[in-house]
Every structure is written in C-alpha cells, then in structure tokens.
Design an enzyme around this catalytic site. Structure first.
Site, PDB file in Angstrom:
ATOM      1  N   ILE A  14       1.084  -1.250   0.269  1.00  0.00           N
ATOM      2  CA  ILE A  14       0.023  -0.025   0.110  1.00  0.00           C
ATOM      3  C   ILE A  14       0.507   1.445   0.392  1.00  0.00           C
ATOM      4  O   ILE A  14       0.178   2.346  -0.212  1.00  0.00           O
ATOM      5  CB  ILE A  14      -1.082  -0.250   0.980  1.00  0.00           C
ATOM      6  CG1 ILE A  14      -1.956   1.109   1.235  1.00  0.00           C
ATOM      7  CG2 ILE A  14      -0.539   0.548   2.751  1.00  0.00           C
ATOM      8  CD1 ILE A  14      -2.936   0.875  -0.866  1.00  0.00           C
ATOM      9  N   LYS A  91      -5.532   2.051   7.011  1.00  0.00           N
ATOM     10  CA  LYS A  91      -6.279   1.255   8.379  1.00  0.00           C
ATOM     11  C   LYS A  91      -6.021  -0.317   8.412  1.00  0.00           C
ATOM     12  O   LYS A  91      -5.415  -0.789   7.660  1.00  0.00           O
ATOM     13  CB  LYS A  91      -7.913   1.475   7.598  1.00  0.00           C
ATOM     14  CG  LYS A  91      -7.710   1.123   6.134  1.00  0.00           C
ATOM     15  CD  LYS A  91      -7.702  -0.089   5.482  1.00  0.00           C
ATOM     16  CE  LYS A  91      -8.165  -1.646   6.755  1.00  0.00           C
ATOM     17  NZ  LYS A  91      -7.637  -2.387   5.150  1.00  0.00           N
ATOM     18  N   ASP A 169      -9.527  -7.994   7.092  1.00  0.00           N
ATOM     19  CA  ASP A 169      -8.821  -7.075   6.674  1.00  0.00           C
ATOM     20  C   ASP A 169      -9.420  -6.263   5.233  1.00  0.00           C
ATOM     21  O   ASP A 169      -9.737  -4.548   5.536  1.00  0.00           O
ATOM     22  CB  ASP A 169      -7.656  -7.246   5.785  1.00  0.00           C
ATOM     23  CG  ASP A 169      -6.711  -6.268   5.140  1.00  0.00           C
ATOM     24  OD1 ASP A 169      -5.653  -5.819   6.600  1.00  0.00           O
ATOM     25  OD2 ASP A 169      -6.579  -5.745   3.909  1.00  0.00           O
TER      26      ASP A 169
HETATM   27  P1  NAP Z   1       2.880  -5.646   3.174  1.00  0.00           P
HETATM   28  O1  NAP Z   1       2.771  -5.652   1.840  1.00  0.00           O
HETATM   29  O2  NAP Z   1       3.135  -6.599   3.774  1.00  0.00           O
HETATM   30  O3  NAP Z   1       3.525  -4.381   3.679  1.00  0.00           O
HETATM   31  C1  NAP Z   1       3.722  -3.846   5.230  1.00  0.00           C
HETATM   32  C2  NAP Z   1       5.019  -3.788   5.201  1.00  0.00           C
HETATM   33  O4  NAP Z   1       5.110  -3.248   6.669  1.00  0.00           O
HETATM   34  C3  NAP Z   1       5.928  -4.856   4.666  1.00  0.00           C
HETATM   35  O5  NAP Z   1       6.497  -4.703   3.239  1.00  0.00           O
HETATM   36  C4  NAP Z   1       7.770  -4.703   5.751  1.00  0.00           C
HETATM   37  O6  NAP Z   1       8.590  -3.871   5.526  1.00  0.00           O
HETATM   38  C5  NAP Z   1       6.438  -3.947   6.586  1.00  0.00           C
HETATM   39  N1  NAP Z   1       7.165  -3.940   8.217  1.00  0.00           N
HETATM   40  C6  NAP Z   1       6.304  -4.693   9.017  1.00  0.00           C
HETATM   41  N2  NAP Z   1       7.481  -4.751   9.775  1.00  0.00           N
HETATM   42  C7  NAP Z   1       7.970  -2.694  10.407  1.00  0.00           C
HETATM   43  C8  NAP Z   1       8.541  -2.840  11.150  1.00  0.00           C
HETATM   44  N3  NAP Z   1       7.916  -3.145  12.259  1.00  0.00           N
HETATM   45  N4  NAP Z   1       9.067  -1.106  10.834  1.00  0.00           N
HETATM   46  C9  NAP Z   1       8.089  -0.463   9.611  1.00  0.00           C
HETATM   47  N5  NAP Z   1       8.675  -1.294   8.722  1.00  0.00           N
HETATM   48  C10 NAP Z   1       7.263  -2.659   9.108  1.00  0.00           C
HETATM   49  O7  NAP Z   1       1.018  -4.843   3.475  1.00  0.00           O
HETATM   50  P2  NAP Z   1      -0.311  -3.956   3.072  1.00  0.00           P
HETATM   51  O8  NAP Z   1      -0.984  -4.478   1.891  1.00  0.00           O
HETATM   52  O9  NAP Z   1       1.173  -3.112   2.034  1.00  0.00           O
HETATM   53  O10 NAP Z   1      -0.845  -3.878   4.162  1.00  0.00           O
HETATM   54  C11 NAP Z   1      -0.180  -3.015   4.813  1.00  0.00           C
HETATM   55  C12 NAP Z   1      -1.647  -2.210   5.768  1.00  0.00           C
HETATM   56  O11 NAP Z   1      -1.876  -1.033   4.539  1.00  0.00           O
HETATM   57  C13 NAP Z   1      -2.365  -2.984   6.311  1.00  0.00           C
HETATM   58  O12 NAP Z   1      -2.586  -2.558   7.863  1.00  0.00           O
HETATM   59  C14 NAP Z   1      -3.287  -3.109   5.786  1.00  0.00           C
HETATM   60  O13 NAP Z   1      -4.615  -3.744   6.133  1.00  0.00           O
HETATM   61  C15 NAP Z   1      -3.223  -1.615   4.370  1.00  0.00           C
HETATM   62  N6  NAP Z   1      -4.313  -1.641   3.352  1.00  0.00           N
HETATM   63  C16 NAP Z   1      -3.408  -2.425   2.590  1.00  0.00           C
HETATM   64  C17 NAP Z   1      -4.604  -2.095   1.075  1.00  0.00           C
HETATM   65  C18 NAP Z   1      -3.821  -2.805  -0.274  1.00  0.00           C
HETATM   66  O14 NAP Z   1      -4.184  -2.770  -0.849  1.00  0.00           O
HETATM   67  N7  NAP Z   1      -2.965  -3.522  -0.157  1.00  0.00           N
HETATM   68  C19 NAP Z   1      -5.104  -1.142   1.354  1.00  0.00           C
HETATM   69  C20 NAP Z   1      -5.285  -0.760   1.855  1.00  0.00           C
HETATM   70  C21 NAP Z   1      -5.416  -0.261   3.207  1.00  0.00           C
HETATM   71  P3  NAP Z   1       9.557  -4.604   4.848  1.00  0.00           P
HETATM   72  O15 NAP Z   1       9.232  -5.901   3.660  1.00  0.00           O
HETATM   73  O16 NAP Z   1      10.340  -4.100   4.229  1.00  0.00           O
HETATM   74  O17 NAP Z   1       9.725  -5.969   5.831  1.00  0.00           O
END
Ligand code: NAP
Length: 308
Positions: A14, A91, A169
């Site tokens: 995201i 979120k 989620d």
């Molecule tokens: P994601 O692709 O798994 O990305 C999350 C990132 O957070 C990971 O790449 C990881 O980085 C990083 N991370 C984990 N622990 C950390 C820490 N302690 N300090 C700093 N960085 C850390 O997940 P995502 O889909 O982007 O979702 C993240 C959030 O956004 C969730 O709450 C989700 O509900 C929300 N969201 C997602 C979407 C969507 O379409 N995907 C849409 C709206 C909202 P590394 O790779 O560097 O380890």
C-alpha cells in the site's frame, strides 16, 4: 508555509501503490525518509531499517505514515508521538481498540495529530451517498464484499495471524463506509465466522446487524471468490434503492449513476495536512469496534485449511 516533512514507515504494497504517489502529489508534504526492515526504499530518499534508527540519527521529521501490518503499529506510533511527531495510521488503526484509545490520549497529551485513516470513506460515491441517505427511512441494507485473497493478499502471512483480521482486512473497509453513510448506529446481533483449520483468522463471515431503528443490515464477506469480485452496498429506502459499488467509487441512485476518478489517498493526505495545520486529531474507531464485536459475538466454524 514549509512542507510537512514526512516519513513513510513500512514500504510494502500500500505504501508503494498509494502513499508514495499521494505524498508526491501533495505540496503540503515533502518525503523526508522511508523506513522498512527489508525493502530498500526510494532512490534519493534517506532510508532506515527501523523507526528508532530514523528518530535517533536521521533527518528531522514532522510526521510519519504507518503503513505496516497492524500488529506492530502501536509501538511505532507511540515512539513517534513521544517526540511530538504527527501520526497517520493506515487502516485498521491498531490490533486492539484499547491500544488505539491509548494512542489517542497520548496524542492529545503531547499536542500532536493522530489520524486514523479510513481510505474507503474517501471513495467518490461516499459523501453523496451519506447526503442522500440523511433524509431517508432505511428499510434494509445488504453488504457484499467478496474477493480472491490469492489475488489481493498473496503471501501476506500477517493477515492470517491474530490481529491481522483475515477477511475483515477488506471487510472493515465496507464497515468504514457503512458507519459513514448510514444515518443511525448499527450493531451486531448474530453471525458466523469461517476459520480455516490451519489459520487464526476468518476466511469468510456472515453477519447480521441492525440499526437502532430496527432496519436489518446483512453482511456477506468471503475471500474465496474467483472471477468477478464484489464490493457492493445496497440500501433500500422509502425513496428507492441506493447502490454503492466498486468499493464506493460508483454510486447508483434512482436518478442515475455517477462515477468519479479515484481520489481516496489524495483525499486522505489533504485531510491529514488540515488536521496537522489546525492542531486536531481524527480517531474514529467505529469500524474496528464492529469487527471486534464480530469476534466477541459470532459463532466460529472450522473450515478446510487454506494454503497460499
Ligand atoms: P505489506 O505489503 O505486507 O507491507 C507491509 C510492510 O510493513 C512490509 O513490507 C514490511 O516491510 C513493513 N514492516 C513490517 N514490520 C515493520 C516494522 N516494525 N517497521 C517498519 N516496517 C515494517 O502490507 P500492505 O498490503 O501494504 O498493508 C499494510 C497495511 O495497509 C495493512 O494494515 C493493510 O490493511 C493496509 N492497507 C492495505 C491495502 C492493500 O491494498 N494492500 C489497502 C489499504 C490499506 P519489509 O518488507 O521491509 O519487511
């Protein structure tokens, strides 16, 4: 006015899809740094493996956008607020209601902004839907949020762990819209959570809510949908049927259909800038409370194991 120096924390899907472009497109902000344990960040922008490392020895920042999974959000937000740094929470705003309340108190105490962002509320059809419904009698609400988890969350282990919410989620996006557009509060009466035998979080949920005037609100969430995906809310009223589809982007009223460009994340960052400039916080926990109630009140059923 000087731009707000912001760091993006958690450079995953995201952050790359939405946060970095929305920050680049808003002159109120300047990207000062990125933080992510494994991701290399953005060329030309200082990058840190942890927020502690940024706060201890990096460039000064006025704000952070926390785009990590929810389970690690509290400690990050609390460290930032302790230094008076404004915080944007993706979120869901946390892994529990109590930790979000604690952050809200901390933000108030230090005079920093805390923004619990609900991106779906900024979808084009949501504000006009809310205005139209304000004058109507609500007879029935049907929420259908069915998508293919393998397409939208491939390999995201955290989403299946406690605090990751599973099918909620995406489902919490529907609840963020419902709690924004419906004129009365809703609450859960009964429901079923389908939880794969090898996972901690549900893959599907069937929930029966009602509003305080008695109107039924049914929600059908499923992550096993292949083919066409459904992100629809249909509301029957005394003046005809309202339908919000495509996650809130398309609004159909008895008078016709409207579809505006996607401006969810630009809208969120405009709101965050206003909150910072006016010294306010915006922490609405209603959608997360309804999800917590589902975990409290619904029946759990074990279903076949899920493998990515
Ligand atoms: P994601 O692709 O798994 O990305 C999350 C990132 O957070 C990971 O790449 C990881 O980085 C990083 N991370 C984990 N622990 C950390 C820490 N302690 N300090 C700093 N960085 C850390 O997940 P995502 O889909 O982007 O979702 C993240 C959030 O956004 C969730 O709450 C989700 O509900 C929300 N969201 C997602 C979407 C969507 O379409 N995907 C849409 C709206 C909202 P590394 O790779 O560097 O380890």
């Amino acid at each position: 006015m000087d731009p707000i120096r912001i760091a993006v924390v958690g450079v995953g899907k995201i952050a790359r899809d939405q946060h970095l472009p929305a920050i680049a497109g808003n002159r109120a902000f300047g990207l000062a740094a990125t933080v992510s344990p494994h991701d290399p960040g953005v060329e030309g922008v200082p990058h840190f493996a942890s927020l502690d490392a940024l706060l201890a020895g990096g460039p000064a920042v006025d704000a952070v956008a926390l785009c990590t999974p929810p389970q690690v959000r509290y400690d990050l937000a609390s460290s930032a607020l302790a230094r008076g740094v404004h915080v944007f929470l993706e979120k869901p705003p946390g892994a529990t209601l109590a930790e979000v309340a604690a952050l809200h108190s901390q933000a108030d105490k230090v005079g920093a902004t805390l923004f619990a962002a609900w991106h779906s509320r900024f979808a084009a059809g949501v504000a006009p839907a809310r205005a139209w419904l304000a004058e109507r009698r609500i007879d029935k609400v049907e929420i259908t949020w069915r998508e293919d988890v393998r397409v939208w969350h491939p390999g995201q282990a955290w989403i299946w762990e406690p605090g990751g919410l599973g099918v909620f989620d995406p489902g919490i996006n529907a609840l963020s819209i419902a709690t924004r557009i419906l004129p009365r509060p809703i609450f859960l009466q009964a429901g079923t959570l389908e939880i794969p035998a090898n996972r901690a979080a549900p893959i599907a949920a069937d929930l029966q809510f009602r509003d305080t005037a008695g109107a039924p609100v049914h929600m059908d969430l499923d992550w096993r949908q292949t083919g066409p995906q459904s992100w629809d809310i249909v509301i029957e009223t005394d003046a005809g049927t309202l339908k919000l589809s495509s996650g809130g982007a398309v609004l159909t009223l008895p008078s016709g259909t409207s579809h505006d460009e996607d401006h969810e994340y630009p809208g969120l960052y405009a709101r965050f800038a206003t909150l910072i400039r006016t010294g306010q916080s915006d922490v609405d926990i209603d959608p997360l409370r309804l999800v917590a109630d589902a975990f409290l009140r619904a029946t759990r059923v074990s279903v076949e194991p899920f493998e990515d």
